[in-house]
Design an enzyme around this catalytic site. Structure first.
Site, PDB file in Angstrom:
ATOM      1  N   ILE A 178       0.874  -1.188   0.000  1.00  0.00           N
ATOM      2  CA  ILE A 178       0.000   0.000   0.000  1.00  0.00           C
ATOM      3  C   ILE A 178       0.906   1.231   0.000  1.00  0.00           C
ATOM      4  O   ILE A 178       1.785   1.352   0.857  1.00  0.00           O
ATOM      5  CB  ILE A 178      -0.915  -0.022   1.241  1.00  0.00           C
ATOM      6  CG1 ILE A 178      -1.676  -1.345   1.289  1.00  0.00           C
ATOM      7  CG2 ILE A 178      -1.874   1.155   1.229  1.00  0.00           C
ATOM      8  CD1 ILE A 178      -2.343  -1.637   2.614  1.00  0.00           C
ATOM      9  N   PRO A 184       1.935   5.553  -0.682  1.00  0.00           N
ATOM     10  CA  PRO A 184       1.424   6.888  -0.330  1.00  0.00           C
ATOM     11  C   PRO A 184       1.334   7.845  -1.518  1.00  0.00           C
ATOM     12  O   PRO A 184       1.931   7.610  -2.571  1.00  0.00           O
ATOM     13  CB  PRO A 184       2.474   7.389   0.654  1.00  0.00           C
ATOM     14  CG  PRO A 184       3.744   6.782   0.155  1.00  0.00           C
ATOM     15  CD  PRO A 184       3.389   5.460  -0.456  1.00  0.00           C
ATOM     16  N   THR A 185       0.629   8.934  -1.288  1.00  0.00           N
ATOM     17  CA  THR A 185       0.509   9.959  -2.319  1.00  0.00           C
ATOM     18  C   THR A 185       1.749  10.856  -2.337  1.00  0.00           C
ATOM     19  O   THR A 185       2.035  11.517  -3.331  1.00  0.00           O
ATOM     20  CB  THR A 185      -0.769  10.790  -2.094  1.00  0.00           C
ATOM     21  OG1 THR A 185      -0.933  11.689  -3.168  1.00  0.00           O
ATOM     22  CG2 THR A 185      -0.736  11.576  -0.808  1.00  0.00           C
ATOM     23  N   THR A 186       2.498  10.841  -1.224  1.00  0.00           N
ATOM     24  CA  THR A 186       3.622  11.764  -1.109  1.00  0.00           C
ATOM     25  C   THR A 186       4.849  11.316  -1.919  1.00  0.00           C
ATOM     26  O   THR A 186       5.638  12.147  -2.353  1.00  0.00           O
ATOM     27  CB  THR A 186       4.004  11.913   0.380  1.00  0.00           C
ATOM     28  OG1 THR A 186       4.059  10.605   0.973  1.00  0.00           O
ATOM     29  CG2 THR A 186       2.991  12.738   1.124  1.00  0.00           C
ATOM     30  N   ASN A 187       5.011  10.005  -2.091  1.00  0.00           N
ATOM     31  CA  ASN A 187       6.131   9.459  -2.891  1.00  0.00           C
ATOM     32  C   ASN A 187       5.564   8.404  -3.849  1.00  0.00           C
ATOM     33  O   ASN A 187       5.926   7.229  -3.738  1.00  0.00           O
ATOM     34  CB  ASN A 187       7.158   8.728  -2.010  1.00  0.00           C
ATOM     35  CG  ASN A 187       7.721   9.568  -0.894  1.00  0.00           C
ATOM     36  OD1 ASN A 187       7.920  10.759  -1.054  1.00  0.00           O
ATOM     37  ND2 ASN A 187       7.991   8.941   0.232  1.00  0.00           N
ATOM     38  N   GLY A 216       5.413   3.974   9.009  1.00  0.00           N
ATOM     39  CA  GLY A 216       4.430   4.990   9.372  1.00  0.00           C
ATOM     40  C   GLY A 216       4.961   6.410   9.408  1.00  0.00           C
ATOM     41  O   GLY A 216       6.038   6.714   8.900  1.00  0.00           O
ATOM     42  N   CYS A 243       8.911  11.657   4.704  1.00  0.00           N
ATOM     43  CA  CYS A 243       8.624  11.411   6.128  1.00  0.00           C
ATOM     44  C   CYS A 243       9.849  11.675   6.988  1.00  0.00           C
ATOM     45  O   CYS A 243       9.724  11.904   8.186  1.00  0.00           O
ATOM     46  CB  CYS A 243       8.137   9.980   6.312  1.00  0.00           C
ATOM     47  SG  CYS A 243       9.220   8.758   5.549  1.00  0.00           S
ATOM     48  N   GLU A 287       2.216  18.988  15.018  1.00  0.00           N
ATOM     49  CA  GLU A 287       1.650  18.278  13.860  1.00  0.00           C
ATOM     50  C   GLU A 287       2.722  17.981  12.807  1.00  0.00           C
ATOM     51  O   GLU A 287       3.675  18.751  12.652  1.00  0.00           O
ATOM     52  CB  GLU A 287       0.552  19.134  13.192  1.00  0.00           C
ATOM     53  CG  GLU A 287      -0.617  19.480  14.096  1.00  0.00           C
ATOM     54  CD  GLU A 287      -1.434  18.264  14.508  1.00  0.00           C
ATOM     55  OE1 GLU A 287      -1.501  17.301  13.723  1.00  0.00           O
ATOM     56  OE2 GLU A 287      -1.991  18.293  15.610  1.00  0.00           O
TER      57      GLU A 287
HETATM   58  P1  NAD Z   1      -2.097   7.960   3.954  1.00  0.00           P
HETATM   59  O1  NAD Z   1      -1.946   7.210   5.235  1.00  0.00           O
HETATM   60  O2  NAD Z   1      -3.234   8.887   3.806  1.00  0.00           O
HETATM   61  O3  NAD Z   1      -2.161   6.941   2.730  1.00  0.00           O
HETATM   62  C1  NAD Z   1      -1.187   5.924   2.528  1.00  0.00           C
HETATM   63  C2  NAD Z   1      -1.847   4.750   1.836  1.00  0.00           C
HETATM   64  O4  NAD Z   1      -2.705   4.094   2.754  1.00  0.00           O
HETATM   65  C3  NAD Z   1      -2.730   5.142   0.659  1.00  0.00           C
HETATM   66  O5  NAD Z   1      -2.593   4.186  -0.355  1.00  0.00           O
HETATM   67  C4  NAD Z   1      -4.120   5.142   1.255  1.00  0.00           C
HETATM   68  O6  NAD Z   1      -5.092   4.895   0.268  1.00  0.00           O
HETATM   69  C5  NAD Z   1      -4.036   4.006   2.244  1.00  0.00           C
HETATM   70  N1  NAD Z   1      -4.879   4.106   3.423  1.00  0.00           N
HETATM   71  C6  NAD Z   1      -5.049   5.174   4.220  1.00  0.00           C
HETATM   72  N2  NAD Z   1      -5.850   4.862   5.261  1.00  0.00           N
HETATM   73  C7  NAD Z   1      -6.177   3.548   5.114  1.00  0.00           C
HETATM   74  C8  NAD Z   1      -6.970   2.616   5.872  1.00  0.00           C
HETATM   75  N3  NAD Z   1      -7.600   2.981   6.987  1.00  0.00           N
HETATM   76  N4  NAD Z   1      -7.071   1.347   5.415  1.00  0.00           N
HETATM   77  C9  NAD Z   1      -6.438   0.970   4.286  1.00  0.00           C
HETATM   78  N5  NAD Z   1      -5.692   1.799   3.529  1.00  0.00           N
HETATM   79  C10 NAD Z   1      -5.557   3.072   3.939  1.00  0.00           C
HETATM   80  O7  NAD Z   1      -0.705   8.748   3.765  1.00  0.00           O
HETATM   81  P2  NAD Z   1      -0.231   9.721   2.592  1.00  0.00           P
HETATM   82  O8  NAD Z   1      -0.819  11.069   2.784  1.00  0.00           O
HETATM   83  O9  NAD Z   1      -0.375   9.059   1.289  1.00  0.00           O
HETATM   84  O10 NAD Z   1       1.313   9.774   2.959  1.00  0.00           O
HETATM   85  C11 NAD Z   1       1.814  10.569   3.989  1.00  0.00           C
HETATM   86  C12 NAD Z   1       2.009   9.837   5.301  1.00  0.00           C
HETATM   87  O11 NAD Z   1       2.777   8.668   5.101  1.00  0.00           O
HETATM   88  C13 NAD Z   1       2.786  10.656   6.304  1.00  0.00           C
HETATM   89  O12 NAD Z   1       2.312  10.432   7.596  1.00  0.00           O
HETATM   90  C14 NAD Z   1       4.210  10.169   6.125  1.00  0.00           C
HETATM   91  O13 NAD Z   1       5.030  10.379   7.242  1.00  0.00           O
HETATM   92  C15 NAD Z   1       3.959   8.698   5.903  1.00  0.00           C
HETATM   93  N6  NAD Z   1       5.030   8.076   5.130  1.00  0.00           N
HETATM   94  C16 NAD Z   1       5.847   7.200   5.771  1.00  0.00           C
HETATM   95  C17 NAD Z   1       6.877   6.596   5.068  1.00  0.00           C
HETATM   96  C18 NAD Z   1       7.819   5.652   5.753  1.00  0.00           C
HETATM   97  O14 NAD Z   1       8.641   5.074   5.061  1.00  0.00           O
HETATM   98  N7  NAD Z   1       7.751   5.467   7.054  1.00  0.00           N
HETATM   99  C19 NAD Z   1       7.064   6.868   3.705  1.00  0.00           C
HETATM  100  C20 NAD Z   1       6.196   7.748   3.077  1.00  0.00           C
HETATM  101  C21 NAD Z   1       5.163   8.337   3.796  1.00  0.00           C
END
Ligand code: NAD
Length: 479
Positions: free
Chosen positions: A135, A137-140, A238, A271, A373
């Site tokens: 799964i 993220p939108t950020t990368n 996370g 992140c 935040e």
């Molecule tokens: P997001 O949590 O909104 O989404 C991430 C993914 O999870 C998406 O594909 C989304 O559709 C899915 N998702 C979200 N909630 C869900 C749920 N309840 N059940 C199932 N799927 C779900 O995050 P984002 O805005 O895309 O990315 C930013 C966040 O991710 C920030 O908090 C950042 O720190 C974190 N991040 C962490 C890492 C890492 O390597 N630790 C890397 C990139 C981003």
């Protein structure tokens, strides 16, 4: 750089048509995109069976082709990512795409262990899990597909991706381009799959699917919790809220430059990026003066409140369940400003600056929502503290126990060690921008999936394997 949405849609359509035209022999053209989760999982399962039959040498050839395709399309994917998600900076995303393509480890990361002696030879090998649900993220968006795609295939798996819906096209085009490269290099079709319309429902169906062997979530706390509650082997990568601590022994000019470079990289989307600065008071003015020299714009007084009204939304919550006290305020980040340019953010409060301004800085108290935040935009609060002990205490508090990333600028080894021990983050960067922690200007491999909550740390192919023991008794020990 402004990009025309229509142009991006046209490029995406052209890339997809090109891939489909070249690979007409399967339902998805081998390019991995299916209408249903069942189809996506079944195709990945079939692909993994074929991958298992190939030699490691051949697997490495597929990885090489994936790396090349990702490098060749680094600019296109960066432009698509910024245009589609409305976040980040094209030039920085190009660097991130190339980084994922070139510094994600391949099959060399898989190490066998052996014991030999009187009773023979026992061998531990790292085998694939099977089909992994990833799964993203939108950020990368493209970066994570490239990185996880290379790492998971290097470990012998196939992958069903669940991309964030707001970066759908970028993610799907990345999957298609990588599949196209794999097929061209003689690998099986559909090693990477996804559904054409990603959604929360599709992600949930994928997570529950019996043919998904392992889950990897790269995102915020909700998705990490979701995969960890699924009853399957899960890797959770996370959220972070990385503090950058500066003490009085640091090279203050270098610290200022490094912090602005790190915090403004891809408009603070990573992140690992600096999210707040905690500085010992005696050097605070000097640090902020140098930060302005290296691309920061300082705001103060009512401008800080006006900015807070723009980039935060206020929520009222009861302090505790059943509590009759007055509701306490809490804040959420206004997603419209996540990953936006500093120049654009400042324009929302009537301040016009040139493009050379890459970050907004302001002095705030420790409990300010900008500090608490995870803003994910180039707005960097600076908190003054009296000494290093106060800095460490506050850094630990605002990192929220994420155990993700911390940065420190200091020449005092004792101070560096004290913070590193106290904060227990997966990544601890000393005297460099945060991105050194993922291999930009620092040693070591890269990853875009940093698994603090489940403890794998910076994930690499070996994170996506199962250990298997093979025992031969009374033979093959040759001494
Ligand atoms: P997001 O949590 O909104 O989404 C991430 C993914 O999870 C998406 O594909 C989304 O559709 C899915 N998702 C979200 N909630 C869900 C749920 N309840 N059940 C199932 N799927 C779900 O995050 P984002 O805005 O895309 O990315 C930013 C966040 O991710 C920030 O908090 C950042 O720190 C974190 N991040 C962490 C890492 C890492 O390597 N630790 C890397 C990139 C981003």
């Amino acid at each position: 750089m402004t990009i025309d949405q229509n142009l991006i849609a046209k490029i995406a359509a052209e890339v997809m048509a090109r891939v489909q035209a070249r690979q007409p022999e399967t339902a998805s053209g081998g390019a991995g995109i299916f209408q249903t989760v069942d189809e996506a999982v079944a195709a990945a399962r079939a692909a993994q069976k074929q991958l298992k039959k190939l030699t490691i040498e051949k697997r490495e050839e597929l990885i090489k082709a994936m790396r090349q395709a990702a490098c060749d399309n680094a600019v296109l994917l960066a432009e698509m990512g910024v245009s589609e998600s409305g976040m980040g900076r094209v030039s920085d995303k190009v660097i991130k795409n190339r980084l994922a393509a070139t510094k994600t480890p391949g099959t060399e990361d898989l190490k066998s262990e052996a014991w030999s002696g009187d009773r023979g030879l026992t061998l531990i090998e790292m085998g694939p899990y099977g089909v992994i649900g990833s799964i993203t993220p939108t950020t990368n968006p493209s970066e994570t597909v490239i990185c996880n795609g290379i790492g998971m295939i290097a470990a012998g798996n196939a992958v069903v991706f669940s991309p964030h819906p707001t970066a759908k096209d970028t993610s799907l085009v990345t999957i298609k381009l990588l599949n196209e490269a794999i097929i061209k290099a003689g690998g099986p079709p559909n090693l990477l799959t996804a559904v054409a319309e990603p959604s929360l429902a599709a992600t949930n169906a994928m997570m529950q699917h019996p043919d998904i062997n392992m889950l990897v979530a790269t995102g915020g706390p909700a998705v990490v919790k979701a995969v960890m509650s699924c009853g399957k082997k899960a890797i959770g990568a996370g959220a972070g809220n990385p503090p950058a601590v500066v003490d009085e022994t640091a090279d203050i000019e270098k610290a200022a430059k490094d912090i602005i470079d790190g915090c403004s990289f891809d408009n603070n989307l990573p992140c690992i990026a600096e999210k707040e600065v905690i500085v010992v008071g005696s050097v605070a003015d000097k640090l902020m003066a140098y930060m302005q020299r290296y691309g920061a714009y300082l705001i103060s007084g009512p401008d800080v409140d006006r900015l807070a009204n723009v980039i935060l939304t206020e929520k009222a919550e009861l302090a505790a369940a059943g509590c009759t006290e007055k509701p306490k305020k809490s804040y959420a980040v206004n997603k419209n400003y996540v990953g936006k340019d500093a120049r654009y953010i400042l324009s929302q409060i009537g301040i016009q600056v040139p493009d050379s301004i890459r970050a907004v800085i302001c002095e705030t108290p420790a409990e300010h929502p900008f500090v608490v935040e995870e803003l994910m935009m180039p707005v960097l609060p600076v908190v003054q503290v009296k000494d290093i002990d106060a800095a460490i205490e506050l850094a630990v508090k605002v990192e929220h126990g994420n155990r993700h990333t911390a940065i420190m600028h200091s020449k005092n080894v004792d101070n560096l060690t004290k913070l590193a021990k106290a904060i227990e983050t997966t990544i601890f960067v000393k005297n460099a921008p945060s991105y050194a922690g993922i291999g930009v200007g620092g040693e070591g491999f890269t990853t875009f999936t940093i698994a603090g909550p489940t403890g794998e740390g910076l994930t690499s192919p070996r994170s996506f394997t199962r250990q298997r023991r093979c025992v031969l008794v009374d033979a093959l020990s040759i001494v």
